[in-house]
Design a protein around this motif. Structure first.
Motif, short mmCIF file in Angstrom:
data_model
loop_
_atom_site.label_atom_id
_atom_site.label_comp_id
_atom_site.label_asym_id
_atom_site.label_seq_id
_atom_site.Cartn_x
_atom_site.Cartn_y
_atom_site.Cartn_z
N ALA A 168 12.50 47.23 15.02
CA ALA A 168 12.68 45.82 14.66
C ALA A 168 13.86 45.63 13.72
N ALA A 169 14.18 46.64 12.93
CA ALA A 169 15.29 46.53 11.98
C ALA A 169 16.63 46.37 12.69
N GLU A 170 16.69 46.69 13.98
CA GLU A 170 17.95 46.56 14.73
C GLU A 170 18.20 45.14 15.20
N THR A 171 17.17 44.28 15.13
CA THR A 171 17.31 42.89 15.60
C THR A 171 17.23 41.94 14.42
N PRO A 172 18.29 41.14 14.17
CA PRO A 172 18.26 40.22 13.03
C PRO A 172 17.05 39.29 13.07
N GLY A 173 16.32 39.22 11.96
CA GLY A 173 15.19 38.33 11.84
C GLY A 173 13.87 38.88 12.35
N ASP A 185 14.87 35.21 19.22
CA ASP A 185 15.65 34.59 20.29
C ASP A 185 15.69 33.06 20.18
N LEU A 186 15.29 32.51 19.02
CA LEU A 186 15.25 31.05 18.85
C LEU A 186 15.67 30.69 17.42
N VAL A 187 16.77 29.92 17.29
CA VAL A 187 17.32 29.59 15.98
C VAL A 187 17.51 28.08 15.86
N PHE A 188 17.05 27.53 14.74
CA PHE A 188 17.23 26.12 14.42
C PHE A 188 18.25 25.99 13.30
N LYS A 191 18.26 32.26 23.08
CA LYS A 191 18.98 33.31 23.80
C LYS A 191 18.47 33.40 25.22
N LEU A 192 19.42 33.45 26.17
CA LEU A 192 19.08 33.60 27.58
C LEU A 192 19.07 35.06 27.98
N ARG A 193 20.20 35.72 27.79
CA ARG A 193 20.31 37.15 28.04
C ARG A 193 21.62 37.65 27.44
N GLY A 194 21.56 38.84 26.87
CA GLY A 194 22.76 39.43 26.29
C GLY A 194 23.41 38.51 25.27
N ASP A 195 24.69 38.20 25.47
CA ASP A 195 25.44 37.34 24.56
C ASP A 195 25.43 35.88 24.97
N LEU A 196 24.64 35.52 25.96
CA LEU A 196 24.61 34.15 26.48
C LEU A 196 23.37 33.41 25.97
N SER A 197 23.60 32.20 25.46
CA SER A 197 22.51 31.37 24.94
C SER A 197 22.64 29.95 25.46
N ALA A 198 21.57 29.18 25.32
CA ALA A 198 21.58 27.75 25.63
C ALA A 198 21.33 26.99 24.33
N ARG A 199 22.00 25.85 24.18
CA ARG A 199 21.87 25.09 22.93
C ARG A 199 21.69 23.60 23.23
N ALA A 200 20.72 22.99 22.56
CA ALA A 200 20.54 21.55 22.57
C ALA A 200 20.86 21.04 21.18
N SER A 201 21.69 20.01 21.08
CA SER A 201 22.10 19.54 19.75
C SER A 201 22.17 18.02 19.71
N PHE A 202 22.05 17.49 18.51
CA PHE A 202 22.15 16.05 18.27
C PHE A 202 23.03 15.84 17.05
N ASP A 203 24.12 15.09 17.24
CA ASP A 203 25.06 14.80 16.15
C ASP A 203 25.01 13.33 15.82
N ILE A 204 25.13 13.02 14.54
CA ILE A 204 25.21 11.63 14.10
C ILE A 204 26.36 11.51 13.11
N ARG A 205 27.18 10.47 13.30
CA ARG A 205 28.31 10.19 12.42
C ARG A 205 28.20 8.74 11.96
N VAL A 206 28.28 8.53 10.65
CA VAL A 206 28.15 7.19 10.08
C VAL A 206 29.38 6.90 9.24
N GLU A 207 30.02 5.75 9.50
CA GLU A 207 31.16 5.27 8.71
C GLU A 207 30.71 4.00 7.99
N ALA A 208 30.82 4.00 6.64
CA ALA A 208 30.35 2.85 5.87
C ALA A 208 31.23 1.62 6.10
N GLU A 209 32.54 1.82 6.27
CA GLU A 209 33.47 0.71 6.46
C GLU A 209 34.35 0.95 7.67
#
Length: 295
Positions: free
Chosen positions: A33-38, A230-233, A257-275
């Motif tokens: 387990a020490a070979e895998t981060p987390g 295999d799951l990071v938030f 993580k899907l396999r090897g160095d390939l992963s899938a990511r779902a993301s939500f971005d919000i940008r707010v401008e006051a003026e």
């Protein structure tokens, strides 16, 4: 008489749990387990629950593995030259829709990161582009550098240089330079949380307004939680406060993580401008589903 006294004491004393050797297969699982981060913390916790009679041996093994990993990390990064040791990540996604509206769009980004004994470096480039019914409806480009000069295990000087263009937010370019202090509030193998604060200078070139230069207060927070190996938030938030045009950006992502160095990511971005400029919305949001390749 002496024998009778010893027998009486033993009879009156509750039975104490006797430590038992840790099964070899469990020790091998912890080592692997020490070979895998987390993964080390999760596997060790399971081992503690299933083998409570071997707690001391489990803790000793985890401590030894953690110390060995830190020594190897220090030895590795100490010997790096500037061009060595960079890790990269590229992500891309896109869509096409037809029917009541004809839309085509894409999103891509590239990130490089490196850590040394005294510094953490990150370089990031990103772009979003979309056309709806033949007309451009989203166009944003970003490039930036973030550096952390470590003062201690948790405290660092945070520096940031960014440049961006967002046609539909109303500016041709916005450059931001900032320096401040950062502190890692939580520092665990599976959970990290940093906060940052400091002054910033922003120069904005608008399409329909006069250019502006403003001094701001910059506040930031970065969270990374390894739910499973295999799951990071992640959650990254930056707030600029000034008397001219305060703004907030926030990005929330879940990467699996899907396999090897390939992963899938779902993301939500919000940008707010006051003026924002006239006829522009205060808030923009973007939801993405992308493939991520690490190298």
């Amino acid at each position: 008489m002496r024998a009778l006294l010893i027998s009486a004491l033993l009879a009156a004393t509750p039975c104490l749990a006797v430590a038992a050797p840790l099964p070899a297969e469990v020790a091998r699982m912890i080592e692997a387990a020490a070979e895998t981060p987390g993964a080390l913390g999760t596997v060790a916790e399971v081992a503690r629950r299933t083998h409570p009679e071997s707690l001391a041996e489990i803790d000793a093994q985890v401590d030894a593995l953690t110390s060995r990993a830190e020594e190897e990390r220090i030895a590795r990064i100490t010997s790096l030259r500037f061009r060595d040791g960079w890790k990269g990540e590229g992500q891309a996604g896109g869509f096409i829709s037809t029917g009541n509206s004809d839309d085509v769009g894409g999103s891509a980004s590239l990130t490089f990161a490196k850590e040394t004994l005294r510094w953490r470096h990150e370089i990031r480039m990103a772009g979003d582009y979309q056309r709806s019914n033949g007309a451009v409806s989203k166009e944003r480009y970003f490039a930036g550098y973030a550096g952390q000069w470590k003062l201690s295990a948790r405290t660092y000087v945070a520096t940031s240089l960014t440049g961006e263009r967002d046609r539909f937010a109303g500016f041709r370019s916005r450059f931001t330079e900032s320096v401040g202090v950062g502190y890692r509030l939580i520092d665990r193998p599976d959970l990290r949380f940093d906060v940052q604060a400091g002054p910033a200078l922003r120069q904005t070139n608008y399409y329909d307004l006069d250019d502006e230069i403003a001094f701001s207060a910059r506040l930031g927070g970065d969270l990374s939680w390894t739910i499973r190996p295999d799951l990071v938030f992640t959650q990254n938030t930056t707030l600029f406060l000034d008397s001219v045009s305060s703004s907030l950006t926030s990005s929330t992502a879940l990467t699996t993580k899907l396999r090897g160095d390939l992963s899938a990511r779902a993301s939500f971005d919000i940008r707010v401008e006051a003026e924002p400029p006239v006829d522009r919305e205060h808030t923009d949001t973007t939801t993405r589903a992308t493939l991520v390749y690490s190298f």
